[in-house]
Design a protein around this motif. Structure first.
Motif, PDB file in Angstrom:
ATOM      1  N   TYR A 186      36.879  34.117  34.373  1.00  0.00           N
ATOM      2  CA  TYR A 186      36.854  34.511  35.779  1.00  0.00           C
ATOM      3  C   TYR A 186      37.174  33.317  36.672  1.00  0.00           C
ATOM      4  N   TRP A 187      36.643  32.170  36.346  1.00  0.00           N
ATOM      5  CA  TRP A 187      36.838  30.955  37.142  1.00  0.00           C
ATOM      6  C   TRP A 187      38.305  30.533  37.167  1.00  0.00           C
ATOM      7  N   ARG A 188      39.029  30.809  36.094  1.00  0.00           N
ATOM      8  CA  ARG A 188      40.431  30.399  35.977  1.00  0.00           C
ATOM      9  C   ARG A 188      41.412  31.437  36.540  1.00  0.00           C
ATOM     10  N   LEU A 189      40.930  32.605  36.967  1.00  0.00           N
ATOM     11  CA  LEU A 189      41.821  33.622  37.523  1.00  0.00           C
ATOM     12  C   LEU A 189      42.394  33.152  38.855  1.00  0.00           C
ATOM     13  N   VAL A 201      29.372  32.831  28.819  1.00  0.00           N
ATOM     14  CA  VAL A 201      30.009  31.560  29.170  1.00  0.00           C
ATOM     15  C   VAL A 201      31.531  31.706  29.166  1.00  0.00           C
ATOM     16  N   VAL A 202      32.075  32.346  28.155  1.00  0.00           N
ATOM     17  CA  VAL A 202      33.526  32.552  28.081  1.00  0.00           C
ATOM     18  C   VAL A 202      33.981  33.438  29.242  1.00  0.00           C
ATOM     19  N   GLY A 203      33.230  34.494  29.537  1.00  0.00           N
ATOM     20  CA  GLY A 203      33.571  35.361  30.664  1.00  0.00           C
ATOM     21  C   GLY A 203      33.569  34.609  31.980  1.00  0.00           C
ATOM     22  N   THR A 217      40.534  37.046  42.539  1.00  0.00           N
ATOM     23  CA  THR A 217      39.099  36.886  42.730  1.00  0.00           C
ATOM     24  C   THR A 217      38.674  37.069  44.176  1.00  0.00           C
ATOM     25  N   ARG A 218      39.544  36.833  45.143  1.00  0.00           N
ATOM     26  CA  ARG A 218      39.194  36.951  46.560  1.00  0.00           C
ATOM     27  C   ARG A 218      40.041  38.007  47.274  1.00  0.00           C
ATOM     28  N   LYS A 219      40.406  39.051  46.555  1.00  0.00           N
ATOM     29  CA  LYS A 219      41.302  40.081  47.087  1.00  0.00           C
ATOM     30  C   LYS A 219      40.752  40.733  48.358  1.00  0.00           C
ATOM     31  N   SER A 220      39.472  41.060  48.381  1.00  0.00           N
ATOM     32  CA  SER A 220      38.889  41.723  49.554  1.00  0.00           C
ATOM     33  C   SER A 220      38.841  40.782  50.757  1.00  0.00           C
ATOM     34  N   ASP A 221      38.588  39.486  50.526  1.00  0.00           N
ATOM     35  CA  ASP A 221      38.581  38.519  51.628  1.00  0.00           C
ATOM     36  C   ASP A 221      39.974  38.348  52.227  1.00  0.00           C
TER      37      ASP A 221
END
Length: 84
Positions: A23-26, A17-19, A31-35
């Motif tokens: 991740y959600w707050r990055l 849950v913490v992970g 989080t979308r570097k490849s896109d």
């Protein structure tokens, strides 16, 4: 023994849950570097095509769109390509 198992399971659930929230707050750049990289490549390829041919590629010319880097799907391209 069951008490240790419950503690391990609870710890694992809390870790997941913490992970997820971390991740959600990055930032979106992480989080979308490849896109973002794919979008930048598509923009460069479309701009080069426009310079070479003095027009944008047609929406239904799947061979050209595939050469430019679009992923061809049954109902079009991914990401979606439309001339507006």
């Amino acid at each position: 023994m069951p008490k240790k198992l419950i503690l391990y399971l609870l710890g694992t659930i809390i870790f997941i849950v913490v992970g997820f929230f971390v991740y959600w707050r990055l930032p979106i750049e992480i989080t979308r570097k490849s896109d973002i990289a794919l979008g930048n490549t598509l923009i460069k390829n479309i701009e080069k095509y426009k310079l070479d041919h003095n027009k944008l590629p047609s929406e239904d010319d799947m061979k050209t769109l595939e050469k430019l880097g679009f992923d061809i799907k049954l109902l079009g391209t991914e990401p979606s390509y439309e001339i507006v």
